[in-house]
Design a protein around this motif. Structure first.
Motif, PDB file in Angstrom:
ATOM      1  N   LEU A  47      -4.520  -1.475 -11.214  1.00 21.78           N
ATOM      2  CA  LEU A  47      -3.697  -1.036 -10.099  1.00 21.78           C
ATOM      3  C   LEU A  47      -3.454  -2.197  -9.143  1.00 21.78           C
ATOM      4  O   LEU A  47      -4.295  -3.087  -9.009  1.00 21.78           O
ATOM      5  CB  LEU A  47      -4.384   0.108  -9.353  1.00 21.78           C
ATOM      6  CG  LEU A  47      -4.684   1.355 -10.171  1.00 21.78           C
ATOM      7  CD1 LEU A  47      -5.411   2.375  -9.318  1.00 21.78           C
ATOM      8  CD2 LEU A  47      -3.416   1.947 -10.748  1.00 21.78           C
ATOM      9  N   ASP A  48      -2.326  -2.144  -8.454  1.00 18.28           N
ATOM     10  CA  ASP A  48      -2.053  -3.125  -7.407  1.00 18.28           C
ATOM     11  C   ASP A  48      -3.006  -2.845  -6.249  1.00 18.28           C
ATOM     12  O   ASP A  48      -3.680  -1.814  -6.217  1.00 18.28           O
ATOM     13  CB  ASP A  48      -0.593  -3.006  -6.965  1.00 18.28           C
ATOM     14  CG  ASP A  48      -0.040  -4.307  -6.394  1.00 18.28           C
ATOM     15  OD1 ASP A  48      -0.831  -5.200  -6.051  1.00 18.28           O
ATOM     16  OD2 ASP A  48       1.187  -4.409  -6.278  1.00 18.28           O
ATOM     17  N   GLY A  49      -3.082  -3.743  -5.286  1.00 19.41           N
ATOM     18  CA  GLY A  49      -4.007  -3.612  -4.170  1.00 19.41           C
ATOM     19  C   GLY A  49      -3.791  -2.350  -3.352  1.00 19.41           C
ATOM     20  O   GLY A  49      -2.702  -1.772  -3.335  1.00 19.41           O
ATOM     21  N   SER A  50      -4.843  -1.941  -2.647  1.00 21.44           N
ATOM     22  CA  SER A  50      -4.781  -0.701  -1.868  1.00 21.44           C
ATOM     23  C   SER A  50      -3.742  -0.770  -0.759  1.00 21.44           C
ATOM     24  O   SER A  50      -3.247   0.268  -0.305  1.00 21.44           O
ATOM     25  CB  SER A  50      -6.152  -0.357  -1.282  1.00 21.44           C
ATOM     26  OG  SER A  50      -6.562  -1.359  -0.366  1.00 21.44           O
ATOM     27  N   GLU A  51      -3.365  -1.984  -0.335  1.00 23.25           N
ATOM     28  CA  GLU A  51      -2.346  -2.100   0.702  1.00 23.25           C
ATOM     29  C   GLU A  51      -0.977  -1.633   0.211  1.00 23.25           C
ATOM     30  O   GLU A  51      -0.079  -1.382   1.005  1.00 23.25           O
ATOM     31  CB  GLU A  51      -2.258  -3.546   1.219  1.00 23.25           C
ATOM     32  CG  GLU A  51      -1.628  -4.532   0.274  1.00 23.25           C
ATOM     33  CD  GLU A  51      -2.542  -5.068  -0.829  1.00 23.25           C
ATOM     34  OE1 GLU A  51      -2.059  -5.853  -1.655  1.00 23.25           O
ATOM     35  OE2 GLU A  51      -3.735  -4.689  -0.862  1.00 23.25           O
ATOM     36  N   THR A  52      -0.825  -1.450  -1.101  1.00 19.77           N
ATOM     37  CA  THR A  52       0.441  -0.967  -1.651  1.00 19.77           C
ATOM     38  C   THR A  52       0.452   0.550  -1.844  1.00 19.77           C
ATOM     39  O   THR A  52       1.464   1.108  -2.247  1.00 19.77           O
ATOM     40  CB  THR A  52       0.754  -1.630  -3.006  1.00 19.77           C
ATOM     41  OG1 THR A  52      -0.202  -1.192  -3.985  1.00 19.77           O
ATOM     42  CG2 THR A  52       0.724  -3.148  -2.898  1.00 19.77           C
ATOM     43  N   ALA A  53      -0.674   1.205  -1.561  1.00 22.36           N
ATOM     44  CA  ALA A  53      -0.793   2.650  -1.780  1.00 22.36           C
ATOM     45  C   ALA A  53       0.031   3.436  -0.754  1.00 22.36           C
ATOM     46  O   ALA A  53       0.199   3.024   0.383  1.00 22.36           O
ATOM     47  CB  ALA A  53      -2.254   3.083  -1.685  1.00 22.36           C
ATOM     48  N   THR A  54       0.521   4.576  -1.193  1.00 18.52           N
ATOM     49  CA  THR A  54       1.173   5.542  -0.320  1.00 18.52           C
ATOM     50  C   THR A  54       0.495   6.885  -0.569  1.00 18.52           C
ATOM     51  O   THR A  54       0.365   7.317  -1.708  1.00 18.52           O
ATOM     52  CB  THR A  54       2.682   5.648  -0.624  1.00 18.52           C
ATOM     53  OG1 THR A  54       3.266   4.345  -0.487  1.00 18.52           O
ATOM     54  CG2 THR A  54       3.361   6.616   0.308  1.00 18.52           C
ATOM     55  N   SER A  55       0.036   7.524   0.490  1.00 18.67           N
ATOM     56  CA  SER A  55      -0.666   8.801   0.378  1.00 18.67           C
ATOM     57  C   SER A  55       0.236   9.936   0.830  1.00 18.67           C
ATOM     58  O   SER A  55       0.999   9.795   1.786  1.00 18.67           O
ATOM     59  CB  SER A  55      -1.934   8.784   1.239  1.00 18.67           C
ATOM     60  OG  SER A  55      -2.826   7.786   0.779  1.00 18.67           O
ATOM     61  N   ILE A  56       0.123  11.057   0.148  1.00 17.06           N
ATOM     62  CA  ILE A  56       0.903  12.250   0.470  1.00 17.06           C
ATOM     63  C   ILE A  56      -0.060  13.401   0.680  1.00 17.06           C
ATOM     64  O   ILE A  56      -0.927  13.658  -0.159  1.00 17.06           O
ATOM     65  CB  ILE A  56       1.877  12.595  -0.672  1.00 17.06           C
ATOM     66  CG1 ILE A  56       2.791  11.406  -0.967  1.00 17.06           C
ATOM     67  CG2 ILE A  56       2.670  13.854  -0.341  1.00 17.06           C
ATOM     68  CD1 ILE A  56       3.611  11.563  -2.231  1.00 17.06           C
TER      69      ILE A  56
END
Length: 115
Positions: A47-56
């Motif tokens: 996975l890419d870094g957590s800074e790229t995450a989007t939470s819903i």
């Protein structure tokens, strides 16, 4: 046979401090893991870094709240995964113990209804 998700958790701060030598060896270790366990591996990825995450999340009123970042503030975040096939949890754990995770650990969960 059942399918299991092996989630690899990492401390991103430790990876950021790496001079590249641990990352290079870790890549080789993952290649060796797949070669040694190829008959059980059904998929996987980094996975890419957590800074790229989007939470819903549900807003409780039929809508959603979309935010940048992971769900929780934690030291370790999910950095990759494998989907494996094993006869039972004991076999899945034996396979998961071989997954390289020098900056964290792994979590194993069965997929519902065989995935």
């Amino acid at each position: 046979m059942g399918k299991y998700l092996v989630m690899i958790y990492d401390d991103e701060a430790k990876w950021a401090a790496d001079d590249g030598s641990v990352a290079e060896q870790n890549h080789k270790n993952h290649q060796a893991f797949v070669e040694a366990n190829g008959s059980t591996v059904r998929g996987g990825g980094q996975l890419d870094g957590s800074e790229t995450a989007t939470s819903i999340r549900s807003d409780g009123n039929g809508g959603y709240v979309v935010t940048d970042g992971v769900f929780a503030e934690t030291k370790e975040v999910m950095g990759g995964y494998y989907v494996i096939e094993a006869a039972d949890l004991d076999e899945a754990l034996a396979i998961a113990k071989q997954v390289p995770s020098p900056m964290g650990g792994v979590e194993v969960r069965p997929l519902v209804n065989g995935g």
